[in-house]
Scaffold this active site. Structure first.
Site, mmCIF file in Angstrom:
data_model
loop_
_atom_site.group_PDB
_atom_site.id
_atom_site.type_symbol
_atom_site.label_atom_id
_atom_site.label_comp_id
_atom_site.label_asym_id
_atom_site.label_seq_id
_atom_site.Cartn_x
_atom_site.Cartn_y
_atom_site.Cartn_z
ATOM 1 N N ILE A 208 0.855 -1.185 0.000
ATOM 2 C CA ILE A 208 0.000 0.000 0.000
ATOM 3 C C ILE A 208 0.894 1.239 0.000
ATOM 4 O O ILE A 208 1.859 1.326 0.762
ATOM 5 C CB ILE A 208 -0.938 0.000 1.218
ATOM 6 C CG1 ILE A 208 -1.765 -1.300 1.268
ATOM 7 C CG2 ILE A 208 -1.858 1.218 1.183
ATOM 8 C CD1 ILE A 208 -2.631 -1.548 0.073
ATOM 9 N N HIS B 118 -11.492 5.971 13.300
ATOM 10 C CA HIS B 118 -12.244 7.198 13.577
ATOM 11 C C HIS B 118 -11.595 8.367 12.863
ATOM 12 O O HIS B 118 -10.376 8.473 12.752
ATOM 13 C CB HIS B 118 -12.410 7.437 15.084
ATOM 14 C CG HIS B 118 -11.243 7.994 15.816
ATOM 15 N ND1 HIS B 118 -10.980 9.347 15.900
ATOM 16 C CD2 HIS B 118 -10.272 7.386 16.566
ATOM 17 C CE1 HIS B 118 -9.906 9.547 16.655
ATOM 18 N NE2 HIS B 118 -9.458 8.376 17.059
ATOM 19 N N ASP C 258 -3.721 10.889 15.614
ATOM 20 C CA ASP C 258 -4.947 10.399 16.274
ATOM 21 C C ASP C 258 -6.167 11.140 15.733
ATOM 22 O O ASP C 258 -6.520 12.199 16.252
ATOM 23 C CB ASP C 258 -4.824 10.615 17.782
ATOM 24 C CG ASP C 258 -6.014 10.081 18.546
ATOM 25 O OD1 ASP C 258 -6.764 9.275 17.978
ATOM 26 O OD2 ASP C 258 -6.180 10.483 19.709
ATOM 27 N N GLU D 123 -15.667 9.779 17.827
ATOM 28 C CA GLU D 123 -14.981 8.811 18.689
ATOM 29 C C GLU D 123 -14.472 9.497 19.939
ATOM 30 O O GLU D 123 -14.531 8.929 21.041
ATOM 31 C CB GLU D 123 -13.827 8.162 17.916
ATOM 32 C CG GLU D 123 -13.167 6.993 18.623
ATOM 33 C CD GLU D 123 -11.939 7.381 19.446
ATOM 34 O OE1 GLU D 123 -11.317 6.470 20.025
ATOM 35 O OE2 GLU D 123 -11.598 8.586 19.512
ATOM 36 N N GLU D 124 -13.980 10.721 19.776
ATOM 37 C CA GLU D 124 -13.380 11.429 20.905
ATOM 38 C C GLU D 124 -14.423 11.877 21.931
ATOM 39 O O GLU D 124 -14.080 12.302 23.030
ATOM 40 C CB GLU D 124 -12.579 12.635 20.404
ATOM 41 C CG GLU D 124 -11.424 12.286 19.467
ATOM 42 C CD GLU D 124 -10.273 11.541 20.143
ATOM 43 O OE1 GLU D 124 -10.395 11.226 21.353
ATOM 44 O OE2 GLU D 124 -9.263 11.267 19.478
ATOM 45 N N ASP E 19 -6.347 2.566 14.870
ATOM 46 C CA ASP E 19 -6.440 3.825 15.601
ATOM 47 C C ASP E 19 -5.048 4.200 16.095
ATOM 48 O O ASP E 19 -4.504 3.541 16.988
ATOM 49 C CB ASP E 19 -7.411 3.652 16.776
ATOM 50 C CG ASP E 19 -7.766 4.968 17.459
ATOM 51 O OD1 ASP E 19 -7.116 5.986 17.168
ATOM 52 O OD2 ASP E 19 -8.693 4.960 18.290
ATOM 53 N N HIS F 109 -3.466 14.113 21.767
ATOM 54 C CA HIS F 109 -4.554 15.001 22.183
ATOM 55 C C HIS F 109 -4.061 16.430 22.412
ATOM 56 O O HIS F 109 -4.638 17.165 23.236
ATOM 57 C CB HIS F 109 -5.268 14.474 23.433
ATOM 58 C CG HIS F 109 -6.224 13.366 23.118
ATOM 59 N ND1 HIS F 109 -7.104 12.862 24.056
ATOM 60 C CD2 HIS F 109 -6.451 12.652 21.983
ATOM 61 C CE1 HIS F 109 -7.826 11.902 23.501
ATOM 62 N NE2 HIS F 109 -7.439 11.746 22.248
ATOM 63 N N ASP G 165 4.103 3.105 7.113
ATOM 64 C CA ASP G 165 4.291 2.221 5.958
ATOM 65 C C ASP G 165 4.059 0.759 6.336
ATOM 66 O O ASP G 165 3.365 0.007 5.645
ATOM 67 C CB ASP G 165 5.701 2.416 5.410
ATOM 68 C CG ASP G 165 5.871 1.827 4.016
ATOM 69 O OD1 ASP G 165 4.862 1.454 3.387
ATOM 70 O OD2 ASP G 165 7.021 1.747 3.549
ATOM 71 N N ASP H 221 0.587 -1.593 5.173
ATOM 72 C CA ASP H 221 0.766 -2.869 4.467
ATOM 73 C C ASP H 221 0.096 -4.005 5.230
ATOM 74 O O ASP H 221 -0.441 -4.940 4.628
ATOM 75 C CB ASP H 221 2.251 -3.168 4.269
ATOM 76 C CG ASP H 221 2.886 -2.299 3.187
ATOM 77 O OD1 ASP H 221 2.137 -1.652 2.430
ATOM 78 O OD2 ASP H 221 4.125 -2.263 3.103
#
Length: 471
Positions: free
Chosen positions: A33, A114, A126, A160-161, A189, A278, A293, A297
């Site tokens: 990928i 998310h 994040d 999500e948060e 995540d 955060h 990377d 993959d």
């Protein structure tokens, strides 16, 4: 990653178990990928945040722009997409749901991440990292020409948060019959932490098979992993609560990396995996591209593998097999090519019956082929070429291609290679491959398998139960 529901992740890290090496699962080729393309998605998410008050938080313009960006990419690739809206204390939020419109809809393999950030910053690690990785893998699958056995679905979760609200809303609003069709949910995540670890979710026994496949993949790349009990801290929780198998990966948040973990993974001891977790500094500069990377993959490997997993649905897609003598049980009938390729020799097993096509395995410079002419009706809705293949080799390299078999379609004077398998794809058992033949609807073509071996060390490509299936 959501902080509130489970604040004791440090204890889980301390108790993490170093995983022993295992054998890499061989159900699919591991795609490469593009990290360049994935990074480009993250650049766009950073630009969206910069242009919208510095964040992509629920209820604010930066989040809706993020959802629109992801949806537009998936729409252009041919996915069936839905922007699912729901209300939160911070305003309207959205899930982006994308489905590849092929494969058995009664067996769904779902992957998610998310898409929202906290209000303090742009949330590029994040969880821009997971979202960009899942997005690019979905786009790569769409471009691969493969026809999945199972239905592939992707979720980009809002809010999500705020407490995993998007994924909960999605699951809670699925009819029970639709929930039962989800065979696996994979969650990604935070996968590019700047001081990264390689953690694999270990909090749902129903998902242990997928968990072990992730471990095997990383082990095959010489990347040690540790188990982590994520519990209710990310979006797999809603699926897990219903007994759906779940698995995923994580590269670390605010917890401190130990000296023992540095010995395994490199990086800096006594510092957080992500010191900008955060915070406003979780920007495009807050990434480890090597971790990104490797992780994308792994996402690709899991999607390619589980797209073809047999959940009892039979070979995809349903319809009529246009090939004659597809399992070679009538010997060379209807097939042409190199003498001796179609054989009942017991030196290599057939997938079913006694006969198969055994290309190469000579241990010397040679080429062999076998093929059949077939007319594909113009009225077909879909057309897919599938085969079962077993590859064994005396080559010991894990990085160099010496021997190959190509799956080709000959259309008049034009030969197109749909896939190439090599000594690097060795497998101890048969693996099914499915390739898109829809460009040849309305044509008479030759389906052909062409083997090529170098001057030493044999590789045997054994093919059986071939199907050119239309519906």
């Amino acid at each position: 990653m959501h902080r509130v529901l489970y604040s004791g992740l440090g204890a889980a890290l301390v108790a993490a178990t170093l995983l022993a090496p295992g054998n890499v699962a061989v159900a699919a080729d591991a795609p490469d990928i593009s990290v360049t393309n994935t990074k480009a998605h993250l650049d766009q998410l950073q630009t969206i945040a910069t242009n919208n008050g510095g964040n992509r938080y629920t209820g604010r313009p930066g989040y809706r722009a993020s959802a629109d960006y992801v949806k537009a990419k998936l729409d252009a690739a041919g996915y069936t997409t839905t922007l699912q809206s729901f209300s939160t204390s911070a305003g309207t939020s959205y899930n982006v749901i994308a489905e590849w419109p092929h494969g058995d809809a009664n067996h769904v393999v779902m992957t998610g991440s998310h898409l929202d950030s906290v209000s303090a910053g742009p949330g590029i690690n994040d969880n821009g990292s997971g979202s960009a990785g899942v997005l690019e893998t979905a786009l790569a699958y769409a471009a691969s020409g493969q026809t999945p056995r199972n239905r592939l679905r992707f979720g980009f979760w809002g809010s999500e948060e705020l407490g995993l609200l998007g994924s909960k809303y999605y699951v809670n609003n699925l009819p029970a019959a639709e929930r039962d069709k989800i065979e696996l949910y994979l969650n990604f995540d935070m996968i590019a932490s700047p001081n990264p670890g390689y953690f694999v979710y270990d909090d749902n026994p129903a998902g242990n098979g997928a968990r072990d496949d992730l471990v095997s993949y990383f082990t095959g790349k010489n990347v040690p992993t540790e188990f982590i009990d994520v519990q209710g801290r990310s979006d797999h929780a809603a699926f897990r609560s219903l007994g759906i198998p779940t698995a995923g990966t994580f590269s670390g948040a605010e917890e401190i990396k130990t000296s023992a973990q540095v010995a395994k993974w490199g990086g800096t001891a006594n510092q957080a995996f992500d010191a900008c977790y955060h915070r406003s500094c979780d920007t495009i500069s807050n990434l480890d591209l090597t971790s990104l990377d490797r992780q994308i993959d792994a996402i690709g490997y899991m999607i390619w593998t589980y797209a073809q997993k047999d959940y009892g649905s039979g070979p995809p897609p349903t319809g009529d097999n246009l090939l004659q003598n597809p399992g070679f049980e009538s010997g060379t009938a209807n097939w042409t090519g190199t003498t001796g390729v179609i054989t009942s020799s017991t030196s290599r097993p057939a997938h079913t019956g006694s006969y198969k096509a055994w290309l190469q395995g000579n241990g010397r410079s040679s080429a062999e082929n076998v093929g059949q002419s077939v007319a594909i009706p113009a009225t077909a809705t879909t057309a897919a070429l599938s085969l079962w293949i077993r590859i064994d080799t005396a080559e010991t390299t894990t990085s160099t291609v010496y021997d190959t078999v190509k799956v080709q379609v000959v259309d008049g004077s034009t030969t197109t290679t749909l896939a190439t398998y090599s000594n690097l794809n060795k497998s101890t058992s048969y693996v099914q491959k499915t390739l898109d033949a829809s460009p040849y609807k309305g044509k008479t073509v030759t389906v052909k398998f062409v083997g090529q071996e170098d001057s030493s060390l044999q590789t045997s490509f054994v093919i059986d139960d071939v199907a050119l299936t239309v519906s």
